[in-house]
Design a protein around this motif. Structure first.
Motif, PDB file in Angstrom:
ATOM      1  N   SER A  76       5.494  -2.402 -20.112  1.00 61.41           N
ATOM      2  CA  SER A  76       5.432  -3.649 -19.274  1.00 61.41           C
ATOM      3  C   SER A  76       6.677  -3.439 -18.442  1.00 61.41           C
ATOM      4  O   SER A  76       6.860  -3.651 -17.476  1.00 61.41           O
ATOM      5  CB  SER A  76       5.182  -4.823 -19.667  1.00 61.41           C
ATOM      6  N   GLN A  77       7.788  -3.325 -19.301  1.00 59.99           N
ATOM      7  CA  GLN A  77       9.239  -3.385 -18.774  1.00 59.99           C
ATOM      8  C   GLN A  77       9.589  -2.233 -17.894  1.00 59.99           C
ATOM      9  O   GLN A  77       9.977  -2.335 -16.680  1.00 59.99           O
ATOM     10  CB  GLN A  77      10.277  -3.491 -19.899  1.00 59.99           C
ATOM     11  N   ALA A  78       9.082  -1.032 -18.243  1.00 57.63           N
ATOM     12  CA  ALA A  78       9.160   0.092 -17.409  1.00 57.63           C
ATOM     13  C   ALA A  78       8.586  -0.130 -16.202  1.00 57.63           C
ATOM     14  O   ALA A  78       8.973   0.271 -14.880  1.00 57.63           O
ATOM     15  CB  ALA A  78       8.762   1.399 -17.979  1.00 57.63           C
ATOM     16  N   LEU A  79       7.374  -0.690 -16.074  1.00 56.69           N
ATOM     17  CA  LEU A  79       6.421  -0.915 -14.785  1.00 56.69           C
ATOM     18  C   LEU A  79       7.110  -2.026 -14.120  1.00 56.69           C
ATOM     19  O   LEU A  79       7.028  -2.057 -12.797  1.00 56.69           O
ATOM     20  CB  LEU A  79       4.868  -1.371 -15.273  1.00 56.69           C
ATOM     21  N   THR A  80       7.653  -2.910 -14.764  1.00 59.20           N
ATOM     22  CA  THR A  80       8.305  -4.166 -14.000  1.00 59.20           C
ATOM     23  C   THR A  80       9.264  -3.670 -13.205  1.00 59.20           C
ATOM     24  O   THR A  80       9.677  -3.668 -11.973  1.00 59.20           O
ATOM     25  CB  THR A  80       8.692  -5.151 -14.866  1.00 59.20           C
ATOM     26  N   GLN A  81      10.272  -2.555 -13.721  1.00 62.85           N
ATOM     27  CA  GLN A  81      11.563  -2.022 -13.286  1.00 62.85           C
ATOM     28  C   GLN A  81      11.152  -1.147 -12.099  1.00 62.85           C
ATOM     29  O   GLN A  81      11.623  -1.076 -10.923  1.00 62.85           O
ATOM     30  CB  GLN A  81      12.311  -1.263 -14.236  1.00 62.85           C
ATOM     31  N   LEU A  82       9.802  -0.475 -12.311  1.00 60.02           N
ATOM     32  CA  LEU A  82       9.397   0.417 -11.235  1.00 60.02           C
ATOM     33  C   LEU A  82       8.866  -0.285 -10.134  1.00 60.02           C
ATOM     34  O   LEU A  82       9.015   0.069  -8.727  1.00 60.02           O
ATOM     35  CB  LEU A  82       8.124   1.389 -11.770  1.00 60.02           C
ATOM     36  N   PHE A  83       8.347  -1.420 -10.277  1.00 60.38           N
ATOM     37  CA  PHE A  83       7.825  -2.071  -9.020  1.00 60.38           C
ATOM     38  C   PHE A  83       8.995  -2.660  -8.441  1.00 60.38           C
ATOM     39  O   PHE A  83       8.949  -2.548  -7.236  1.00 60.38           O
ATOM     40  CB  PHE A  83       6.901  -3.353  -9.575  1.00 60.38           C
ATOM     41  N   GLU A  84      10.020  -3.308  -9.001  1.00 55.40           N
ATOM     42  CA  GLU A  84      11.250  -3.903  -8.304  1.00 55.40           C
ATOM     43  C   GLU A  84      11.958  -2.554  -7.447  1.00 55.40           C
ATOM     44  O   GLU A  84      12.309  -2.577  -6.505  1.00 55.40           O
ATOM     45  CB  GLU A  84      12.145  -4.462  -9.320  1.00 55.40           C
ATOM     46  N   ASP A 111       0.839  -0.905   0.142  1.00 57.27           N
ATOM     47  CA  ASP A 111      -0.002   0.052  -0.023  1.00 57.27           C
ATOM     48  C   ASP A 111       0.876   1.264   0.019  1.00 57.27           C
ATOM     49  O   ASP A 111       1.560   1.585   1.162  1.00 57.27           O
ATOM     50  CB  ASP A 111      -0.862   0.066   1.332  1.00 57.27           C
ATOM     51  N   LEU A 112       0.980   1.858  -1.121  1.00 56.17           N
ATOM     52  CA  LEU A 112       1.922   3.134  -1.496  1.00 56.17           C
ATOM     53  C   LEU A 112       1.074   4.498  -1.254  1.00 56.17           C
ATOM     54  O   LEU A 112       0.655   5.010  -2.258  1.00 56.17           O
ATOM     55  CB  LEU A 112       2.683   2.815  -2.410  1.00 56.17           C
ATOM     56  N   GLU A 113       1.201   4.960  -0.002  1.00 51.49           N
ATOM     57  CA  GLU A 113       0.464   6.226  -0.041  1.00 51.49           C
ATOM     58  C   GLU A 113      -0.981   6.344  -0.500  1.00 51.49           C
ATOM     59  O   GLU A 113      -1.307   7.197  -1.314  1.00 51.49           O
ATOM     60  CB  GLU A 113       1.327   7.146  -0.622  1.00 51.49           C
ATOM     61  N   GLY A 114      -1.746   5.289  -0.448  1.00 48.16           N
ATOM     62  CA  GLY A 114      -3.101   5.255  -0.788  1.00 48.16           C
ATOM     63  C   GLY A 114      -3.328   4.391  -2.206  1.00 48.16           C
ATOM     64  O   GLY A 114      -4.655   4.274  -2.418  1.00 48.16           O
ATOM     65  N   LEU A 115      -2.194   4.150  -2.512  1.00 47.31           N
ATOM     66  CA  LEU A 115      -2.457   3.070  -3.885  1.00 47.31           C
ATOM     67  C   LEU A 115      -2.150   1.841  -3.468  1.00 47.31           C
ATOM     68  O   LEU A 115      -0.862   1.635  -3.044  1.00 47.31           O
ATOM     69  CB  LEU A 115      -1.282   3.786  -4.822  1.00 47.31           C
ATOM     70  N   HIS A 153       8.447   7.780  -1.052  1.00 40.62           N
ATOM     71  CA  HIS A 153       7.241   6.862  -1.478  1.00 40.62           C
ATOM     72  C   HIS A 153       6.223   7.569  -2.201  1.00 40.62           C
ATOM     73  O   HIS A 153       5.320   6.962  -2.941  1.00 40.62           O
ATOM     74  CB  HIS A 153       6.594   6.333   0.120  1.00 40.62           C
ATOM     75  N   ARG A 154       5.770   8.898  -2.016  1.00 41.65           N
ATOM     76  CA  ARG A 154       4.960   9.749  -2.902  1.00 41.65           C
ATOM     77  C   ARG A 154       5.465   9.784  -4.458  1.00 41.65           C
ATOM     78  O   ARG A 154       4.731   9.713  -5.122  1.00 41.65           O
ATOM     79  CB  ARG A 154       4.549  11.029  -2.149  1.00 41.65           C
ATOM     80  N   GLU A 155       6.865  10.037  -4.424  1.00 43.17           N
ATOM     81  CA  GLU A 155       7.358   9.916  -5.955  1.00 43.17           C
ATOM     82  C   GLU A 155       7.090   8.707  -6.647  1.00 43.17           C
ATOM     83  O   GLU A 155       6.776   8.773  -7.777  1.00 43.17           O
ATOM     84  CB  GLU A 155       8.725  10.334  -5.872  1.00 43.17           C
ATOM     85  N   LEU A 156       7.356   7.479  -5.937  1.00 42.06           N
ATOM     86  CA  LEU A 156       7.164   6.370  -6.642  1.00 42.06           C
ATOM     87  C   LEU A 156       5.533   6.087  -6.864  1.00 42.06           C
ATOM     88  O   LEU A 156       5.094   5.789  -7.910  1.00 42.06           O
ATOM     89  CB  LEU A 156       7.441   5.240  -5.622  1.00 42.06           C
ATOM     90  N   ARG A 157       4.566   6.305  -6.023  1.00 43.15           N
ATOM     91  CA  ARG A 157       3.395   6.407  -6.030  1.00 43.15           C
ATOM     92  C   ARG A 157       2.768   7.161  -7.533  1.00 43.15           C
ATOM     93  O   ARG A 157       2.138   6.689  -8.281  1.00 43.15           O
ATOM     94  CB  ARG A 157       2.295   7.103  -4.868  1.00 43.15           C
ATOM     95  N   ASP A 158       3.293   8.490  -7.491  1.00 41.02           N
ATOM     96  CA  ASP A 158       3.021   9.347  -8.565  1.00 41.02           C
ATOM     97  C   ASP A 158       3.578   8.852 -10.062  1.00 41.02           C
ATOM     98  O   ASP A 158       2.854   9.230 -10.910  1.00 41.02           O
ATOM     99  CB  ASP A 158       3.479  10.722  -8.336  1.00 41.02           C
ATOM    100  N   ALA A 159       4.611   8.121  -9.909  1.00 40.40           N
ATOM    101  CA  ALA A 159       5.374   7.297 -11.021  1.00 40.40           C
ATOM    102  C   ALA A 159       4.265   6.395 -11.400  1.00 40.40           C
ATOM    103  O   ALA A 159       4.081   6.315 -12.836  1.00 40.40           O
ATOM    104  CB  ALA A 159       6.510   6.899 -10.906  1.00 40.40           C
ATOM    105  N   PHE A 160       3.662   5.455 -10.553  1.00 44.47           N
ATOM    106  CA  PHE A 160       2.691   4.636 -11.202  1.00 44.47           C
ATOM    107  C   PHE A 160       1.630   5.222 -11.707  1.00 44.47           C
ATOM    108  O   PHE A 160       0.978   4.865 -12.732  1.00 44.47           O
ATOM    109  CB  PHE A 160       2.159   3.595  -9.893  1.00 44.47           C
TER     110      PHE A 160
END
Length: 327
Positions: free
Chosen positions: A161-169, A54-58, A185-192
């Protein structure tokens, strides 16, 4: 492994939850806030893994399973989810009886989830957030999600999908190495969320409604479920829903990728497997088999082992030994 959330002041620090699953019944419990129902379609021992955070509401869920499944259920009415394949589909996505050759985004805005056939060895990423929170997180009007009508929608676009996989990792690594770095954490949430916004802007959004053949399948399955304690013959099923045997065959094959006879067998075996997974010392395998219309126990045992990769007695013994972990 489950980690409790830590707190700094009034802030909540998200933790990673990884859950290895050994049956579809365990797997369907791995989606927080969802009410899922899974039916294993391909044969053999089920192996799956669900990672949630759970990443800042996401809410972010990464899902992998080695078997094909039929997947349906419900999502909280106030939520919106985006399901994105992280691996190239080996076969077309079948959703509500419609075939989608390319990988895309399945977006559901509250309520009933569309039935889909999930291919084996599929890596799936699901992003889920409250609709009101989604709007506030974007700091803008609701126009960005106006195209998503209540219910299931499909965005036939490539979302990286490759960018999302790397972002998740990267997110998992960050939460493990810097659990108190809330601004990151908020920056990562906003990236998703930016990936989701890119998908919505590309459009078009297609509202998914059941095909005519899917409606035939649904009627047939209602009849099959009503005869849960006894086998039903295909001619009887055709007569009760008013279609020919040939049409019923086409509808099931097109919408679910299996014949009506195979579906009936899978439905009954799944019901027994589910019951044995929560069994106790007084339960007997043969009683459950007969209750679901399997009167030849040798054939039943072979069918069960071929589908689930273990004997029915193995399932029941595991439930007796580890009652809190069965399912």
């Amino acid at each position: 492994m489950i980690s409790n959330k830590n707190h700094i002041g009034h802030e909540t620090i998200p933790q990673i939850y990884r859950h290895e699953t050994r049956s579809v019944h365990q797997h369907e419990q791995g989606y927080p806030g969802w009410d899922l129902r899974l039916l294993q379609v391909s044969e053999g021992q089920f192996e799956g893994e669900i990672t949630t955070l759970d990443l800042e509401g996401l809410k972010i869920i990464k899902d992998h399973s080695n078997k094909a499944m039929l997947k349906q259920g419900e999502l909280e009415e106030t939520s919106i989810s985006f399901s994105i394949p992280l691996s190239s589909p080996c076969a077309p996505l079948i959703c509500q009886g419609k075939h989608y050759e390319r990988g895309g985004v399945l977006a559901v805005r509250g309520g009933e989830l569309p039935e889909i056939r999930v291919n084996a060895e599929l890596d799936l990423l699901c992003l889920c957030v409250e609709c009101s929170s989604f709007i506030s997180l974007l700091n803008g009007p609701e126009s960005d999600i106006d195209g998503l009508k209540t219910g299931p929608n499909y965005l036939p676009i490539h979302i990286g999908s490759q960018a999302l996989t790397q972002l998740f990792e990267l997110t998992c690594h960050t939460l493990s190495s810097a659990p108190g770095h809330l601004s990151l954490h908020r920056e990562l949430r906003d990236a998703f969320l930016s990936h989701v916004l890119d998908a919505l802007e590309q459009g078009p959004v297609e509202r998914i409604s059941p095909s005519a053949r899917k409606r035939v399948v649904d009627r047939a399955r209602d009849v099959i479920a009503a005869h849960d304690g006894e086998p039903i013959a295909i001619p009887t099923l055709c007569h009760q829903i008013g279609v020919s045997r040939r049409k019923l065959q086409y509808c099931f094959q097109d919408c679910l990728g299996i014949s009506p006879g195979v579906y009936i067998r899978l439905f009954r075996l799944d019901a027994i497997h589910r019951t044995l997974s929560y069994g106790n010392d007084s339960m007997r395998v043969q009683d459950e088999a007969v209750r679901w219309g399997f009167f030849h126990l040798g054939h039943f045992g072979s069918d069960y082992r071929r589908l689930f990769g273990e004997r029915p007695s193995d399932t029941l013994n595991r439930a007796r030994q580890y009652p809190a972990k069965s399912g």
